[in-house]
Design a protein around this motif. Structure first.
Motif, PDB file in Angstrom:
ATOM      1  N   ALA A 155       3.327  -4.788   0.008  1.00 28.45           N
ATOM      2  CA  ALA A 155       4.379  -5.697  -0.453  1.00 28.45           C
ATOM      3  C   ALA A 155       4.601  -5.550  -1.956  1.00 28.45           C
ATOM      4  CB  ALA A 155       4.001  -7.137  -0.114  1.00 28.45           C
ATOM      5  N   ALA A 156       3.508  -5.333  -2.717  1.00 26.36           N
ATOM      6  CA  ALA A 156       3.640  -5.142  -4.161  1.00 26.36           C
ATOM      7  C   ALA A 156       4.377  -3.849  -4.475  1.00 26.36           C
ATOM      8  CB  ALA A 156       2.255  -5.131  -4.798  1.00 26.36           C
ATOM      9  N   LEU A 157       4.139  -2.800  -3.692  1.00 27.40           N
ATOM     10  CA  LEU A 157       4.873  -1.540  -3.892  1.00 27.40           C
ATOM     11  C   LEU A 157       6.366  -1.755  -3.683  1.00 27.40           C
ATOM     12  CD1 LEU A 157       2.518   1.039  -2.121  1.00 27.40           C
ATOM     13  CD2 LEU A 157       3.240   1.129  -4.506  1.00 27.40           C
ATOM     14  N   ARG A 158       6.715  -2.474  -2.617  1.00 31.47           N
ATOM     15  CA  ARG A 158       8.133  -2.742  -2.377  1.00 31.47           C
ATOM     16  C   ARG A 158       8.720  -3.619  -3.475  1.00 31.47           C
ATOM     17  NH1 ARG A 158       8.635  -5.869   1.628  1.00 31.47           N
ATOM     18  NH2 ARG A 158       6.544  -6.042   2.530  1.00 31.47           N
ATOM     19  N   GLY A 159       7.939  -4.599  -3.909  1.00 31.09           N
ATOM     20  CA  GLY A 159       8.427  -5.490  -4.956  1.00 31.09           C
ATOM     21  C   GLY A 159       8.647  -4.799  -6.284  1.00 31.09           C
ATOM     22  N   CYS A 160       7.891  -3.740  -6.531  1.00 26.47           N
ATOM     23  CA  CYS A 160       8.032  -2.984  -7.784  1.00 26.47           C
ATOM     24  C   CYS A 160       8.989  -1.810  -7.634  1.00 26.47           C
ATOM     25  CB  CYS A 160       6.669  -2.478  -8.246  1.00 26.47           C
ATOM     26  SG  CYS A 160       5.510  -3.784  -8.708  1.00 26.47           S
ATOM     27  N   GLY A 161       9.689  -1.728  -6.479  1.00 26.84           N
ATOM     28  CA  GLY A 161      10.654  -0.650  -6.271  1.00 26.84           C
ATOM     29  C   GLY A 161      10.026   0.709  -6.052  1.00 26.84           C
ATOM     30  N   LYS A 162       8.862   0.739  -5.410  1.00 21.17           N
ATOM     31  CA  LYS A 162       8.161   2.015  -5.200  1.00 21.17           C
ATOM     32  C   LYS A 162       8.328   2.544  -3.774  1.00 21.17           C
ATOM     33  CE  LYS A 162       6.284   1.680  -9.341  1.00 21.17           C
ATOM     34  NZ  LYS A 162       6.642   2.577 -10.454  1.00 21.17           N
ATOM     35  N   ASP A 163       9.082   1.843  -2.929  1.00 18.79           N
ATOM     36  CA  ASP A 163       9.389   2.324  -1.572  1.00 18.79           C
ATOM     37  C   ASP A 163       8.157   2.593  -0.718  1.00 18.79           C
ATOM     38  OD1 ASP A 163      12.102   2.185  -2.124  1.00 18.79           O
ATOM     39  OD2 ASP A 163      12.139   4.229  -2.929  1.00 18.79           O
ATOM     40  N   SER A 164       7.137   1.752  -0.815  1.00 17.67           N
ATOM     41  CA  SER A 164       5.934   1.856   0.028  1.00 17.67           C
ATOM     42  C   SER A 164       5.270   3.217  -0.053  1.00 17.67           C
ATOM     43  CB  SER A 164       6.266   1.536   1.499  1.00 17.67           C
ATOM     44  OG  SER A 164       6.797   0.243   1.618  1.00 17.67           O
ATOM     45  N   CYS A 165       5.319   3.829  -1.203  1.00 11.40           N
ATOM     46  CA  CYS A 165       4.708   5.151  -1.399  1.00 11.40           C
ATOM     47  C   CYS A 165       3.311   4.976  -1.986  1.00 11.40           C
ATOM     48  CB  CYS A 165       5.572   6.000  -2.327  1.00 11.40           C
ATOM     49  SG  CYS A 165       4.900   7.653  -2.617  1.00 11.40           S
ATOM     50  N   PRO A 166       2.260   5.412  -1.288  1.00 10.74           N
ATOM     51  CA  PRO A 166       0.893   5.199  -1.790  1.00 10.74           C
ATOM     52  C   PRO A 166       0.629   5.831  -3.143  1.00 10.74           C
ATOM     53  CG  PRO A 166       0.868   5.881   0.515  1.00 10.74           C
ATOM     54  CD  PRO A 166       2.266   6.052   0.041  1.00 10.74           C
ATOM     55  N   THR A 167       1.230   6.979  -3.417  1.00 12.61           N
ATOM     56  CA  THR A 167       0.962   7.669  -4.682  1.00 12.61           C
ATOM     57  C   THR A 167       1.560   6.936  -5.878  1.00 12.61           C
ATOM     58  OG1 THR A 167       2.934   9.054  -4.360  1.00 12.61           O
ATOM     59  CG2 THR A 167       0.829   9.917  -3.565  1.00 12.61           C
ATOM     60  N   ALA A 168       2.399   5.940  -5.623  1.00 12.52           N
ATOM     61  CA  ALA A 168       3.031   5.194  -6.719  1.00 12.52           C
ATOM     62  C   ALA A 168       2.199   3.999  -7.160  1.00 12.52           C
ATOM     63  CB  ALA A 168       4.422   4.732  -6.293  1.00 12.52           C
ATOM     64  N   VAL A 169       1.054   3.788  -6.555  1.00 13.29           N
ATOM     65  CA  VAL A 169       0.204   2.668  -6.945  1.00 13.29           C
ATOM     66  C   VAL A 169      -0.296   2.858  -8.370  1.00 13.29           C
ATOM     67  CG1 VAL A 169      -1.983   1.478  -6.490  1.00 13.29           C
ATOM     68  CG2 VAL A 169      -0.510   2.155  -4.580  1.00 13.29           C
ATOM     69  N   ASN A 170      -0.143   1.837  -9.188  1.00  8.55           N
ATOM     70  CA  ASN A 170      -0.659   1.851 -10.555  1.00  8.55           C
ATOM     71  C   ASN A 170      -1.187   0.460 -10.896  1.00  8.55           C
ATOM     72  OD1 ASN A 170       1.645   0.282 -11.058  1.00  8.55           O
ATOM     73  ND2 ASN A 170       2.834   2.050 -11.787  1.00  8.55           N
ATOM     74  N   GLU A 171      -1.546   0.262 -12.163  1.00 11.31           N
ATOM     75  CA  GLU A 171      -2.119  -1.008 -12.571  1.00 11.31           C
ATOM     76  C   GLU A 171      -1.156  -2.169 -12.335  1.00 11.31           C
ATOM     77  OE1 GLU A 171      -2.180   1.724 -14.313  1.00 11.31           O
ATOM     78  OE2 GLU A 171      -4.205   2.134 -15.076  1.00 11.31           O
ATOM     79  N   ASP A 172       0.143  -1.952 -12.605  1.00 12.48           N
ATOM     80  CA  ASP A 172       1.119  -3.027 -12.418  1.00 12.48           C
ATOM     81  C   ASP A 172       1.244  -3.417 -10.944  1.00 12.48           C
ATOM     82  OD1 ASP A 172       1.617  -3.074 -15.121  1.00 12.48           O
ATOM     83  OD2 ASP A 172       3.327  -1.693 -15.000  1.00 12.48           O
ATOM     84  N   VAL A 173       1.228  -2.420 -10.073  1.00 12.78           N
ATOM     85  CA  VAL A 173       1.326  -2.694  -8.632  1.00 12.78           C
ATOM     86  C   VAL A 173       0.097  -3.473  -8.165  1.00 12.78           C
ATOM     87  CG1 VAL A 173       1.372  -1.649  -6.337  1.00 12.78           C
ATOM     88  CG2 VAL A 173       2.797  -0.710  -8.165  1.00 12.78           C
ATOM     89  N   LEU A 174      -1.069  -3.065  -8.618  1.00 15.86           N
ATOM     90  CA  LEU A 174      -2.305  -3.750  -8.234  1.00 15.86           C
ATOM     91  C   LEU A 174      -2.318  -5.185  -8.746  1.00 15.86           C
ATOM     92  CD1 LEU A 174      -4.754  -0.793  -8.929  1.00 15.86           C
ATOM     93  CD2 LEU A 174      -4.282  -1.791  -6.679  1.00 15.86           C
ATOM     94  N   ASP A 175      -1.879  -5.377  -9.988  1.00 14.92           N
ATOM     95  CA  ASP A 175      -1.813  -6.734 -10.533  1.00 14.92           C
ATOM     96  C   ASP A 175      -0.835  -7.602  -9.740  1.00 14.92           C
ATOM     97  OD1 ASP A 175      -3.643  -6.106 -12.485  1.00 14.92           O
ATOM     98  OD2 ASP A 175      -2.146  -5.676 -14.025  1.00 14.92           O
ATOM     99  N   THR A 176       0.289  -7.000  -9.320  1.00  9.41           N
ATOM    100  CA  THR A 176       1.271  -7.732  -8.528  1.00  9.41           C
ATOM    101  C   THR A 176       0.694  -8.136  -7.182  1.00  9.41           C
ATOM    102  OG1 THR A 176       3.080  -6.515  -9.592  1.00  9.41           O
ATOM    103  CG2 THR A 176       3.581  -7.636  -7.519  1.00  9.41           C
ATOM    104  N   ALA A 177      -0.084  -7.240  -6.568  1.00 11.48           N
ATOM    105  CA  ALA A 177      -0.716  -7.545  -5.277  1.00 11.48           C
ATOM    106  C   ALA A 177      -1.684  -8.718  -5.410  1.00 11.48           C
ATOM    107  CB  ALA A 177      -1.438  -6.312  -4.747  1.00 11.48           C
ATOM    108  N   VAL A 178      -2.451  -8.744  -6.489  1.00 10.88           N
ATOM    109  CA  VAL A 178      -3.381  -9.849  -6.718  1.00 10.88           C
ATOM    110  C   VAL A 178      -2.615 -11.154  -6.909  1.00 10.88           C
ATOM    111  CG1 VAL A 178      -5.093 -10.787  -8.315  1.00 10.88           C
ATOM    112  CG2 VAL A 178      -5.202  -8.389  -7.663  1.00 10.88           C
ATOM    113  N   GLU A 179      -1.515 -11.103  -7.633  1.00  7.70           N
ATOM    114  CA  GLU A 179      -0.727 -12.310  -7.873  1.00  7.70           C
ATOM    115  C   GLU A 179      -0.120 -12.832  -6.570  1.00  7.70           C
ATOM    116  OE1 GLU A 179       0.468 -15.443 -10.039  1.00  7.70           O
ATOM    117  OE2 GLU A 179      -0.852 -13.801 -10.649  1.00  7.70           O
TER     118      GLU A 179
END
Length: 667
Positions: free
Chosen positions: A111-135
């Motif tokens: 859900a965080a990947l989609r929210g950050c506009g990454k199209d559910s792509c695993p390789t696009a995970v970064n610190e911002d995506v992880l922080d968004t998932a925690v939030e």
């Protein structure tokens, strides 16, 4: 775990997406979580929970679907296959009993990947995506569950970074604080938590009465299981996995003791726990009750174990086994032992898709073979073993009832058994929406409210009794079947009054020998201490030290006897006793060093010199302390450079000087 261990190594020359494809392919072929058979499905069967008849499933649904308890929509590709592979790989490396928290972490990450506009792509995970998932987890879950989800996200990020699926600048931490445990014993919150987790006095009185008064099978079953949970601090799933021969009679050093053979859980091994003497009769009666109540179901289970392809028919109508077709009344007699339940039998054959044939004057008939097949489908999926207990045969289990026997409105099957799960025991204990055994016997709380108690409350109660009885943390952990002593903290519900009670009783009875005695202390004024010229001082094993540790560390490595900054005070009995003990110890060490020197061991000569020097200084100090001409309170310091002994005392104190050559002079 019987499955082979997985090990994936990323190829540095390949892009991250290529490595992920190889990772997914590896996990797809694995037997971990039965991945090779169900990888293409989006709902996985993961086996049965211990003590429950429901199957554990991993549903790879989106975060939004899980919020409304729906299985669809599923996670979007390419994250879906990657999430399945991650679940398999993590379970191989870090297995868990329940996958729910781990699957939730994957949902929030997608859900965080989609929210950050990454199209559910695993390789696009970064610190911002992880922080968004925690939030997202923080907003939607309780603090305790969100913390666990954040921990799984951190584990997932470490795996993805180590396998080069993503690139993080540094190790990512979720940053959530662990929810505060209730550490106070007198706060309003801790008192409410105590009352919520412990059974009330009314509950214990009611259960004791029901245990002795119960006559109906389900009342006997529930009260007997609660009695066993009050004999030892067991989890409900452990109680429901008892075998029919669970009672153990001790021999040898345990002669005369009675124990119960328990199945372990949460990593703890199976064990025998000896029952406290006061509860032996209760445990024996409870097991005897359960053996009696479950006997009809056990006989059915034993039949199917020996005859897995044939329906069980009670003896009075055994002749029906030779019939090719059965009437509705005969079907009812086979199912429920009551040939008047024709309407229910008719509904049953229709629900099971059994075709009818005409029997002329007898009306419609139904194939015995088809009825038999329909009944055999009611056997537990894991038969002949108990659900969630692959080592326990159904016929050997204590937790058996006939099908529907625990239901107050449905007819009991006389041809099929059912494994007791935790709901059969916990629902009658007052769970909302279910009639309780307390209502059946007209028991209420002291304030008149309805009684509701959790099965786990008995475990909390026995742990608190163990703490009040003085058991150590290790003993309580063993008693409760825990691998980690730290888990005891969640079961510590003693109030401040209960903690202080043993001390109060000991003082009242005069048992104060272990308490620190009150002794008089001669305090020194700051002005007097400053006038002595001593820059610093701290106590040692034999006196006190003048060394100023603010300027430099100890240069003697705490070898106080051989240090000129060591000061002894005559009259301090405890420190004088330490000095005499040192003399005995040094004499022993000197004899060993001399023996080593005789044997020409390397370095022995150095130890001989050191021990002789130490023993000489100890003897000199003791000679001064034993000298009656030296008054109590005299300060004694030996000089290692053969200077005279320095003493600082009142004018009445005799001053002596002693060198290593044992020269003495009065001053």
């Amino acid at each position: 775990m019987s499955a082979s261990t997985l090990h994936f190594i990323s190829r540095t020359e390949f892009q991250a997406s290529v490595n992920i494809e190889a990772f997914v392919s590896l996990c797809k072929q694995s037997s971990v979580l039965d991945s090779s058979k169900q990888f293409d499905s989006n709902i996985w069967d993961l086996g049965y929970f211990k003590g429950q008849n429901k199957i554990q499933r991993a549903i790879f649904s989106s975060m939004e679907a899980s919020q409304i308890s729906q299985s669809q929509p599923f996670l979007a590709q390419p994250f879906l296959d990657f999430a399945k592979a991650l679940l398999v790989y993590l379970h191989d490396k870090r297995p868990v009993v329940c996958q729910a928290v781990r699957v939730s972490a994957l949902r929030f990450l997608e859900a965080a990947l989609r929210g950050c506009g990454k199209d559910s792509c695993p390789t696009a995970v970064n610190e911002d995506v992880l922080d968004t998932a925690v939030e997202l987890a923080r907003k939607q879950l309780s603090a305790r569950v969100a913390y666990r989800v954040a921990g799984q996200l951190e584990l997932i990020s470490e795996l993805m970074n180590s396998k080069r699926f993503i690139v993080l600048r540094q190790r990512w931490h979720h940053g959530m604080n662990k929810p505060r445990e209730l550490g106070s014993r007198i706060s309003k919150e801790s008192i409410e938590a105590r009352e919520k987790k412990l059974p009330s006095a009314a509950v214990l009185r009611a259960l004791a009465n029901i245990f002795h008064q119960a006559t109906k099978p389900m009342h006997i079953l529930v009260s007997s299981y609660t009695a066993l949970m009050l004999c030892a601090p067991e989890r409900i799933n452990e109680v429901l996995r008892l075998s029919r021969n669970c009672i153990v009679r001790g021999d040898g050093r345990f002669s005369g003791r009675v124990g119960i053979r328990w199945a372990g859980s949460k990593g703890a091994s199976d064990t025998i726990k000896w029952i406290p003497s006061a509860m032996v009769s209760v445990a024996e009666k409870a097991v005897s009750n359960l053996l009696r109540v479950s006997l009809p179901a056990q006989q059915i289970a034993e039949w199917y174990t020996n005859n897995p392809k044939e329906i069980y028919i009670h003896q009075t109508i055994g002749y029906l086994r030779n019939y090719e077709y059965l009437t509705v009344s005969e079907v009812a007699d086979i199912l429920w032992g009551d040939d008047t339940k024709r309407h229910s039998a008719y509904s049953w054959v229709i629900a099971n898709g059994i075709p009818s044939v005409s029997l002329g004057a007898k009306g419609k008939g139904y194939s015995f073979k088809h009825v038999e097949e329909a009944v055999l489908k009611l056997l537990p999926p894991t038969f002949p073993y108990v659900l969630g207990a692959p080592e326990l045969l159904c016929k050997d289990s204590l937790a058996l009832v006939r099908l529907n026997e625990s239901h107050c409105a449905r007819a009991t099957y006389v041809c099929m058994f059912h494994c007791v799960d935790n709901s059969i025991v916990t629902n009658p204990l007052g769970r909302p929406g279910h009639r309780s055994i307390f209502e059946d016997f007209s028991f209420t709380e002291d304030d008149g409210s309805a009684i509701w108690v959790r099965s786990h409350s008995f475990r909390h109660y026995l742990n608190m009794l163990a703490q009040m009885g003085g058991l150590s943390s290790a003993e309580i952990a063993i008693f409760s079947g825990r691998k980690d002593v730290g888990q005891n903290r969640a079961y510590d519900h003693m109030s401040s009054e209960e903690i202080q009670a043993p001390v109060g009783r000991a003082i009242k009875e005069g048992l104060s020998g272990d308490l620190v005695p009150i002794t008089s202390r001669n305090l020194v004024a700051r002005s007097e201490f400053a006038a002595s010229g001593v820059a610093a001082a701290h106590t040692t094993e034999f006196g006190w030290c003048q060394h100023n540790f603010a300027s430099e560390p100890c240069q003697m490595y705490r070898d106080c006897i051989n240090c000129e900054e060591q000061v002894c005070i005559k009259g301090e009995a405890r420190k004088e006793a330490n000095l005499r003990s040192l003399k005995v110890e040094t004499e022993h060490l000197l004899s060993q060093a001399c023996q080593a020197l005789t044997n020409e061991e390397y370095g022995a000569d150095t130890w001989v010199v050191h021990q002789m020097k130490t023993l000489e200084r100890v003897n000199v100090l003791l000679s001064i302390l034993d000298d009656p001409s030296v008054s109590d309170g005299a300060r004694i310091r030996l000089n290692i450079e053969n200077a005279p002994l320095v003493t600082l005392a009142d004018s009445e104190t005799i001053t002596k000087a002693v060198t290593f050559e044992r020269r003495k002079r009065l001053k």
